[in-house]
Structure formats: C-alpha cells, structure tokens
Design an enzyme around this catalytic site. Sequence first.
Site, PDB file in Angstrom:
ATOM      1  N   VAL A  30      -4.070  12.310 -27.733  1.00  0.00           N
ATOM      2  CA  VAL A  30      -4.630  13.407 -26.945  1.00  0.00           C
ATOM      3  C   VAL A  30      -3.570  14.302 -26.314  1.00  0.00           C
ATOM      4  O   VAL A  30      -3.899  15.322 -25.709  1.00  0.00           O
ATOM      5  CB  VAL A  30      -5.573  12.866 -25.841  1.00  0.00           C
TER       6      VAL A  30
ATOM      7  N   ARG B  31       0.986  15.284 -26.546  1.00  0.00           N
ATOM      8  CA  ARG B  31       2.322  14.960 -27.057  1.00  0.00           C
ATOM      9  C   ARG B  31       3.365  15.719 -26.259  1.00  0.00           C
ATOM     10  O   ARG B  31       3.218  16.897 -25.962  1.00  0.00           O
ATOM     11  CB  ARG B  31       2.430  15.329 -28.537  1.00  0.00           C
TER      12      ARG B  31
ATOM     13  N   ASP C  26       7.496  16.481  -8.853  1.00  0.00           N
ATOM     14  CA  ASP C  26       7.086  17.345  -9.971  1.00  0.00           C
ATOM     15  C   ASP C  26       5.616  17.735  -9.827  1.00  0.00           C
ATOM     16  O   ASP C  26       4.833  17.636 -10.771  1.00  0.00           O
ATOM     17  CB  ASP C  26       7.322  16.641 -11.309  1.00  0.00           C
TER      18      ASP C  26
ATOM     19  N   SER D 221      -3.378   0.833  23.108  1.00  0.00           N
ATOM     20  CA  SER D 221      -4.082  -0.190  23.884  1.00  0.00           C
ATOM     21  C   SER D 221      -5.114   0.448  24.806  1.00  0.00           C
ATOM     22  O   SER D 221      -5.217   1.681  24.889  1.00  0.00           O
ATOM     23  CB  SER D 221      -3.067  -0.978  24.715  1.00  0.00           C
TER      24      SER D 221
ATOM     25  N   THR E  17      -1.602   3.418  25.785  1.00  0.00           N
ATOM     26  CA  THR E  17      -0.169   3.433  25.485  1.00  0.00           C
ATOM     27  C   THR E  17       0.114   2.700  24.179  1.00  0.00           C
ATOM     28  O   THR E  17      -0.698   1.904  23.708  1.00  0.00           O
ATOM     29  CB  THR E  17       0.639   2.769  26.620  1.00  0.00           C
TER      30      THR E  17
ATOM     31  N   ASN F 125       2.393  -1.644  17.955  1.00  0.00           N
ATOM     32  CA  ASN F 125       1.374  -0.712  17.468  1.00  0.00           C
ATOM     33  C   ASN F 125       1.843   0.000  16.199  1.00  0.00           C
ATOM     34  O   ASN F 125       1.075   0.168  15.247  1.00  0.00           O
ATOM     35  CB  ASN F 125       1.049   0.332  18.534  1.00  0.00           C
TER      36      ASN F 125
ATOM     37  N   ARG G 112       6.357   0.762  26.929  1.00  0.00           N
ATOM     38  CA  ARG G 112       5.238   1.412  26.256  1.00  0.00           C
ATOM     39  C   ARG G 112       5.330   2.927  26.442  1.00  0.00           C
ATOM     40  O   ARG G 112       6.003   3.419  27.359  1.00  0.00           O
ATOM     41  CB  ARG G 112       3.906   0.890  26.798  1.00  0.00           C
TER      42      ARG G 112
END
Length: 589
Positions: free
Chosen positions: A139, A141, A261, A453, A457, A462, A494
């Site tokens: 399908v 080339r 690409d 939390s 924080t 986390n 934190r």
Amino acid sequence: MGGCTSKPSTGSKLSDIDFPIQHQHNNINDETTSHNTTTTTAAKSPFFPFYSPSPARNWFSKKSSPAPESTPRRFFRRPFPPPSPAKHIKSLLARRHGSVKPNEAVVPEGCEAETGSGLDKSFGFSKNFGGKYEIGEEVGRGHFGYTCKAKFKKGEFKGQDVAVKVIPKSKMTTAIAIEDVRREVKILRGLTGHNNLVKFYDAYEDSEKVYVVMELCEGGELLDRILSRGGKYSEDDAKSVLTQILSVVAFCHLQGVVHRDLKPENFLFTSKDENSPLKAIDFGLSDFVKPDERLNDIVGSAYYVAPEVLHRSYSTEADVWSIGVIAYILLCGSRPFWARSESGIFRAVLKADPSFDDVPWPTLSSEAKDFVKRLLNKDPRKRLTAAQALSHPWIRSKASEVKVPLDISILRLMKGYMCSSALRKAALRALSKTLTIDELFYLKEQFSLLEPSKSGTINMENIKTALTKHATDAMKESRVHDFLASLSALQYRRMDFEEFCAASINIYQLEALDRWEQHARCAYELFEKDGNRAIMIEELASELGLSSSVPVHAVLHDWIRHTDGKLSFLGFVKLLHGVSSRALANKPQ
C-alpha cells in the site's frame, strides 16, 4: 528510520524511511513544473500536494504527469547556490548515515559504505512473522522500505487487518541507520495509551528484513483531506484537527519523546468517516530527550523544520513549530515559508516572517491569528508548548472539554525558580500577580494535575505521583524521573498555588506578548510596594552569585537607582530573566 512516505496505491499507508528534501511551491492549488531528483525526469503537476520535486531543471517543460508520489526529506542531491544562511546543512545531512549524535560512540571509518559490511544487523526481534501474519498487498513504498497490508493468522485478533512496514536489511548501510530502526521500535513499544497514537503490535525480523506491525488506518492522510477541501479548513474544523495533534504531541513530550517530523502525511485517519480520529505515525526520526537536554542533529522535512533545528540546538519546541506550520496551512491553504530551492526554504525559515495580510487572514478571528503566531515564534523560548497551546482561548472556544495534559516544561521552570535568589523569587511573585485569567487557566490546570493536598499545596511526592500516573515505558527510557533530583528542595517544604505560579512563569513567553510592558510595569509597582528596598551593588552581586573576579560595578551599575539605592525597572526586568553570572561576566564592557 522514517516511514514509507509514498502515496499508497490503495487503502492507507504507514510511512517508511528517509527521502531527499525536494522543492515545493507555496499554494496548494498552484500548477507546478518540477524535476524529480531521484529519476531526473521533468514533470508538471496539475495539482499541488504540498510536496513537489524541484523545478530547478527543465523549468519550462510542458510535459504533464501525475502528482509526485513521495514527501522528501533529509538528504540533498544538489549543492546549495551560495550564499545561503544554511550553507553547512547539506554536509550535515549527508553525513547522517555516518555521523554520530552527542554522547554516542564514534562510528568507525567505512561505516558509510554501501555494502554495510561488518555491521551487526541483528535486532533481537521475534523471528516468526510468517507464522503469525499473512502478508497482503503493498500500500505504500518509500526510498528504504515499503508498507503492506497483512492479517493475523490466529489468536484473538485472527482475521484482523494490520499494516506492516517492511525494511530490507540491505538498505541499512550504516550504524546510524540501524540505530534509527532500533530506536523507532523502542519508542513505538514504549508509547502506549493515547487515542491519537497509532497502535503498535510487535516487531519481527528474519535474515533479510525487519517487519514493524501496526494498526491499519484506512482513512488516508491528513494531507489528502486538506487537498480534498481545496486547501482550506473552517476555523472550527481546524480546531478539531489541531486539538488531536496537540494532544498526542503533548503526550509524547511528557514521556520525553520528540517526534521531529510532524507534517500532514504523518497523521492518518482511522476510517473514511468525516469525524474519524486522527493518528500520529512515523516515529522513525524521533528521539528521547530530557527536560533540560538539547539535540543537535538536523532531521525533518524542509517546510516544517524549526529554525533552532537548523541552528543545531533544539528540544520539544521544534515539534510545536511544525504544528504551527500545519495550523497555518489548514487555515489559509498556503505555506508560511516558501522558496524554489533548499537554501531558499531554509533562508525563509530562518529570516522571513509568515504573512497574515493575504486572504483569508483578514476574515479570520484575531484569536486564530494569535494562536498561529505564538506557535511560529522563531525564538523557541517564546513559543507555546503543546500543553499551553491546548489552553489557548482559540482552542478552548471550540471544545471547552479539551483535557489539558501535564506539561513537562513546568519541571524545567520550577528548577530555575528553586535555584533562584530570594530577590528574584520576590520579583517573580510580583509578576505572577499580574497574570490574566487566560494565563492563569493553564497554570490552574497544571497545578490541579499535580493533585495538591487538602491544604492546597504540593511537594516532591505530588510531582513524582503525577509523573508516575502518566508514565509509559518511554518515560523510563528518556529518564525524565532523573530530572526530579534538581527539585530536591521540595522534599523539605510545600508550595502553594501562588508560589507555583511564580515558579512556573515563562518570562520569555510573556515578553512575546503585546501587553508585556503592561505586565512588567504593574509587576514593578507591586515589587516597589512589597519587596523593593535599598540594596548595595555588592549585595546584588552576591544575590546573583557573581564572583569577586567579575567587575560588578561595571555590569550592575544600571540595575540600581542612584537616587535611593533601590532596584531600577531595568534591573527588575533583568532580574526576572534570571541573568547568570556567566552571562554577566561575558558582557562586553
């Protein structure tokens, strides 16, 4: 290696390996006289499929022929006409089959020989391809391989169609070529779980060939859909396509994979249905990259290559540039950068600005133009990330339910913040208070993905949990988790949302906005009220980590107001950028 990029005779196709970059005209409906660099046969295409052979030879030939059958890339067959800003690119691309990448062993002399003698072409893949699959019609080339349909012979998928990319080992004449195949399979095997990513089944080999078995997408290329619409999409239809592209690319970037690409041929529809999902294919030029790493090998397709790729220092931002080119094409039917020669293409990419004055741009929304401009910023630091692009108001206006993925670039920004002085952190906090609702939307999404939390924080755990939740085997290969060591300070404290905003601000992106001056002035006013105080030049030098060998008075005199000894507006803006001691030390006096 790259995928087969020739047009399929029937059905759909999955791409194969590298092609020489050929020349293209600008508008998709232009008639183009061309020259095929492989066969040296002149041809004139009545339809412009974005990619046509070079018109350099036999320019005025009247002979007609069907549209060219392949998308070119990577290797040039003719010398560049000097002068060219990309004059060294030809030799760099030509050496791809024998050159090495950073941190790789030197390829021995003679590896570029056509015979490929002495190369180990054993991949360790399964050997029983013929026992599992019945191969069918070809399908597609390409220059180094071809794609066929095949069927499962047995098992739970018995009778199901698949696409098989067949790569003859005789075409693998260098160590780099072999490594490209090995890496492509590793990436396809590692990347799993995204709806817009072509499904990978397995890889096989025998003494003569490698077989890469993937999902068969029979809806054709995005390129074909664009052509069937005369080259233009409505804004809503373009958003639908770009949302899918950005989603899968953001997923790849989170895993530490850069595609390198991206172009319309490398996205296939699963079926002929108008609302068929879009699948990203052809990871033959892809590579693993950590958040703080830069690549330097030049690969890709001429019209979609980012400026920083030509400068040989790039990362995931190069993919976003390619998406910007696709977005430009979808909305107006023309390429943003065009020339009749390779050097001209690169000159335009490096130097020219895309036009937003011609039809239909004046009739398109300001949000659409802003979206494309922010993807096509030549400075990769100022370019949106794929996750940020999904947060752009233009995308969200079509599909408010768009899920914004975790953005790996957040880690890099947080690293810079954690390493900053107290003075710079105060400046960034002031700037974060000037952000608009649209800019805060992205940061709120990112913060919520880190699952703060109950106290609102986050800490290191986390971040680790969030990465683990979204990780594939590809993330392990790219060693993204190793980067977390640079955030070790978060192990002991934190961070609330306000500080997270300060830590995650991209100064360069804000600088690219028309309202940057307003942002900076408002932030400076807040800084004057809350954090600006008299500071000696020696103290500022210490904050910036300048050594005693640096002439601090010479380089910092304009950072401080002489009237009261406080940080000036100029110094405030420079501080936001986190100017390094090395940059200051190297500043010409």
